[in-house]
Write an enzyme that holds these catalytic residues in place. Structure first.
Site, PDB file in Angstrom:
ATOM      1  N   PHE A  60     -49.141   4.707  25.626  1.00  0.00           N
ATOM      2  CA  PHE A  60     -48.005   4.528  26.364  1.00  0.00           C
ATOM      3  C   PHE A  60     -46.677   4.406  25.070  1.00  0.00           C
ATOM      4  O   PHE A  60     -46.499   5.329  24.271  1.00  0.00           O
ATOM      5  CB  PHE A  60     -47.778   3.223  27.092  1.00  0.00           C
ATOM      6  N   SER A  61     -45.795   3.299  25.255  1.00  0.00           N
ATOM      7  CA  SER A  61     -44.587   3.476  24.398  1.00  0.00           C
ATOM      8  C   SER A  61     -45.082   3.467  22.821  1.00  0.00           C
ATOM      9  O   SER A  61     -43.857   3.508  22.086  1.00  0.00           O
ATOM     10  CB  SER A  61     -43.868   2.399  25.049  1.00  0.00           C
ATOM     11  N   MET A  62     -46.047   3.159  22.618  1.00  0.00           N
ATOM     12  CA  MET A  62     -46.435   3.233  20.940  1.00  0.00           C
ATOM     13  C   MET A  62     -46.136   4.711  20.424  1.00  0.00           C
ATOM     14  O   MET A  62     -46.098   4.929  19.328  1.00  0.00           O
ATOM     15  CB  MET A  62     -47.829   2.781  20.652  1.00  0.00           C
ATOM     16  N   THR A  63     -46.066   5.616  21.301  1.00  0.00           N
ATOM     17  CA  THR A  63     -45.592   7.004  20.709  1.00  0.00           C
ATOM     18  C   THR A  63     -44.143   6.968  20.258  1.00  0.00           C
ATOM     19  O   THR A  63     -43.972   7.787  19.244  1.00  0.00           O
ATOM     20  CB  THR A  63     -45.437   8.071  22.101  1.00  0.00           C
ATOM     21  N   TYR A 177     -32.734   1.596  26.986  1.00  0.00           N
ATOM     22  CA  TYR A 177     -34.025   2.038  26.902  1.00  0.00           C
ATOM     23  C   TYR A 177     -34.143   3.001  27.767  1.00  0.00           C
ATOM     24  O   TYR A 177     -33.781   3.316  28.948  1.00  0.00           O
ATOM     25  CB  TYR A 177     -35.117   0.988  27.657  1.00  0.00           C
TER      26      TYR A 177
END
Length: 232
Positions: A60-63, A177
């Protein structure tokens, strides 16, 4: 006094038993040395498949930090400047507007690479709670519909369409965000002449031996892919 290992195991067993999570994979490294590793629970509760060391998870948002790293590689090589306007690479970001309660107004300055990295671009996520988020939600619905019809949108088409949605605020005025990292992915494609996934593989994942990291799980690895559960 409990050891660190005992504390971790007590904590994770409680998490699994209380159903806050179905499974977990805990690894602690210090200065390159493995201090602790243990798996807990299941990767698939329906099939009763146990969690394993090599279970593959969604990031997920670790991209986003990976994308920031990829962007800074291009900055370090002198191929990209943090103050470059996004419109230099993506035509959809030319002549942008900002939504206000009085109507649409022109941007006071263009969105820059710096804005994208800091999420001060004014580009929102799809969100039905405010006007520009609604517009973005409508765009995403259109893109998903085209995908289902067998007409997938390319990264650059996707980014250019996002650029035509009014911004939530003047660039650099505040933080929100949103889809800024997605736009960086498109810019990386333009500069590198590679797909975003190929650039990450060549420049980050392969050099760091991140052999199981990517945007898709190959068929031969699907048996290691953890089911995604949502906490109710």
């Amino acid at each position: 006094m409990q050891t660190l290992e005992a504390k971790i195991e007590r904590l994770m067993n409680n998490v699994i038993q209380s159903k806050e999570a179905v499974g977990a994979n805990i690894l602690i490294l210090h200065k390159g040395q493995e201090l602790y590793h243990k798996v807990f629970g299941l990767a698939d509760k329906e099939l009763q498949l146990p969690m394993k060391r090599d279970t593959i998870f969604r990031l997920f948002s670790m991209t986003k930090p990976v994308t920031a790293c990829a962007t800074m590689i291009l900055v370090e090589r002198g191929e990209l400047d943090l103050q470059d306007p996004v419109s230099k690479y993506l035509e959809g970001f030319q002549n942008q507007t900002v939504w206000t309660e009085e109507g649409l107004v022109p941007v006071e300055r263009e969105v820059t690479i710096f804005d994208l990295l800091n999420m001060t671009s004014g580009i929102p996520y799809p969100d039905l709670s405010f006007p520009t988020g609604v517009m973005m939600d409508q765009l995403f619905s259109k893109i998903k519909e085209q995908f289902q019809l067998g007409n997938p949108t390319s990264t650059l088409e996707y980014c250019n369409q996002i650029g035509k949605i009014p911004l939530s605020f003047q660039p650099g005025c505040r933080w929100q965000y949103g889809l800024s990292a997605d736009i960086l992915g498109g810019i990386i494609e333009v500069i590198s002449k590679k797909s975003y996934g190929a650039f990450l593989k060549d420049e980050i994942f392969d050099p760091l031996h991140m052999k199981d990291t990517g945007f898709f799980v190959p068929k031969e690895k699907e048996d290691r892919f953890a089911v995604n559960y949502y906490f109710d």
